[in-house]
Design an enzyme around this catalytic site. Structure first.
Site, PDB file in Angstrom:
ATOM      1  CG  HIS A 382      -2.222   0.699   1.004  1.00 46.94           C
ATOM      2  ND1 HIS A 382      -2.461   1.507  -0.077  1.00 46.94           N
ATOM      3  CD2 HIS A 382      -3.365   0.723   1.740  1.00 46.94           C
ATOM      4  CE1 HIS A 382      -3.677   1.998  -0.003  1.00 46.94           C
ATOM      5  NE2 HIS A 382      -4.254   1.535   1.085  1.00 46.94           N
ATOM      6  CG  ASP A 386      -2.885   5.206  -4.184  1.00 48.64           C
ATOM      7  OD1 ASP A 386      -2.161   5.123  -3.168  1.00 48.64           O
ATOM      8  OD2 ASP A 386      -2.828   6.145  -5.002  1.00 48.64           O
TER       9      ASP A 386
END
Length: 411
Positions: A382, A386
């Site tokens: 992450h 995204d």
């Protein structure tokens, strides 16, 4: 004069390995380029060949020893024969007595084979004569699976063997008063590396997983319709992995961050797609790389994967096979997994997890129907990818599998 056999170069950044198994013992004849031992590195197991023909006069390391590149691990009397080793005969006989790796019963029944510790245990447990079993390993070598298969065909139960015979000499089983046994076996270098890398991925990446499900009807129908023609033309089976590799190609092209990696404070984007495909090897999971997936057709992808699978089983994967990779596909479905959260393969930023196909009730056009469904999972870092990008990539893969025509028209 004896010729020294040394540890060969093991690839970039690899400076040492561990002796996994001696394939020859002192007094054994050896041909040029014939393997004398198996060497485990951080990534693969390789075989070390003899540079000359002759007789093994001395082993300089034991199973489990860590040896550096260039280290002398054995001596070979060039041109000698087993009956003419001269002054080395006494020393060779002594080493043979000290390094017997199999019980006398096993050696007597199969003196022509070199059995690995796991195979020796299986032979003892199942009471199988190894000379009666055809080996399917490299160079016809006997594997543990061969012994188990022979025992199943014969229908016998494992033979009762003393605890000390069933366990390696360096790690004897510990029996309790209730008769239950435990066994301690040192982790292989490959297993240690797998453990470190997976833990490192959890510690250093911001891991997150997104899920979706896929209707496999179209792919199954395509395989059923064309599998015979495909096999006849390309001499390879049409599998599911080729479809998912090409579907991943579409996703990675449209969402480049999923095909990228973090290097310090920079992001490295790749204009090529090299997919690491997780396959099972005797010592653990390995991830050889199918290169240029974006430029290859189904047939070549399937051939590459099949070749890697065989090499993994035979223990012949090379360092070059394992190097690189921009994305990984792992298929837990072949083992029956319904759903999982796969861990990325550093320094990659994402991994696609495939699972088993099962008939489930789903709603299509307002009606409940039975369809072959598969859960798919995308784990990603992450820090780089995204949530929107991860979901988009997984959705592209889902749509391509449910409508394979998209792969042909690049949609």
């Amino acid at each position: 004069m004896a010729t020294e056999i040394t540890v060969p170069a093991l690839g970039e950044s690899v400076t040492e390995g561990t002796i996994g198994e001696w394939l020859k013992k002192p007094g054994d004849a050896v041909a040029v380029d014939e393997p004398i031992c198996s060497l485990e590195t951080d990534k693969v197991a390789i075989e070390v060949p003899s540079s000359v023909a002759g007789v093994i006069s001395e082993l300089k390391a034991e199973v489990g020893d860590t040896v550096e590149v260039g280290a002398v691990i054995a001596l070979v009397e060039a041109g000698a024969t087993p009956a003419a080793t001269g002054e080395n005969a006494g020393r060779a006989a002594q080493q043979r007595d000290e390094s017997k790796a199999a019980p006398a019963e096993t050696q007597a029944s199969d003196a022509s084979q070199t059995l690995s510790p796991a195979v020796r245990r299986a032979v003892l447990e199942h009471g199988i004569d190894p000379s009666t079993v055809k080996g399917t390993g490299k160079d016809g070598r006997l594997t543990k699976e061969d012994v188990i298969a022979a025992a199943k065909v014969r229908g016998d139960t494992p033979a009762t063997a003393p605890a000390e015979a069933a366990a390696p000499a360096t790690a004897p089983a510990t029996a309790s008063t209730s008769g239950r046994n435990t066994e301690r076996v040192k982790m292989t270098r490959l297993r240690q590396t797998i453990a470190k890398r997976l833990k490192s991925a959890q510690d250093n990446a911001a891991l997150l997983t997104t899920f979706n499900d896929v209707d496999m009807t179209a792919v199954i129908e395509a395989r059923t319709k064309y599998k015979d023609l495909f096999a006849k033309k390309h001499d390879i089976k049409l599998g599911f992995m080729g479809f998912f590799a090409k579907a991943a190609h579409l996703a990675l092209k449209d969402v480049p961050s999923v095909n990228a990696q973090i290097d310090g404070d920079e992001i490295v984007y790749h204009d090529y797609i090299d997919i690491s495909v997780a396959v099972s090897a005797p010592n653990g999971l390995v991830v050889p790389v199918v290169r240029d997936v974006d430029k290859k057709g189904f047939a070549q992808i399937e051939k590459d994967i099949a070749g890697f699978g065989k090499a993994a089983r035979d223990g012949t994967l090379t360092m070059a096979d394992m190097t690189g990779g921009t994305f990984t596909i792992s298929n837990g479905g072949v083992f029956g997994s319904l759903m999982s959260t796969p861990i990325i393969n550093p320094p990659q930023s994402a991994v696609l997890g495939l699972h088993r196909i099962e008939d489930r009730a789903v709603v299509v056009n307002g009606e409940i129907v039975i369809r072959p469904m598969m859960y798919i999972a995308l784990s990603y870092d992450h820090r780089l990818v995204d949530g929107r990008e991860a979901v988009t990539a997984l959705k592209i893969i889902k749509e391509a599998i449910e409508d394979p025509t998209r792969m042909l028209i690049d949609l």
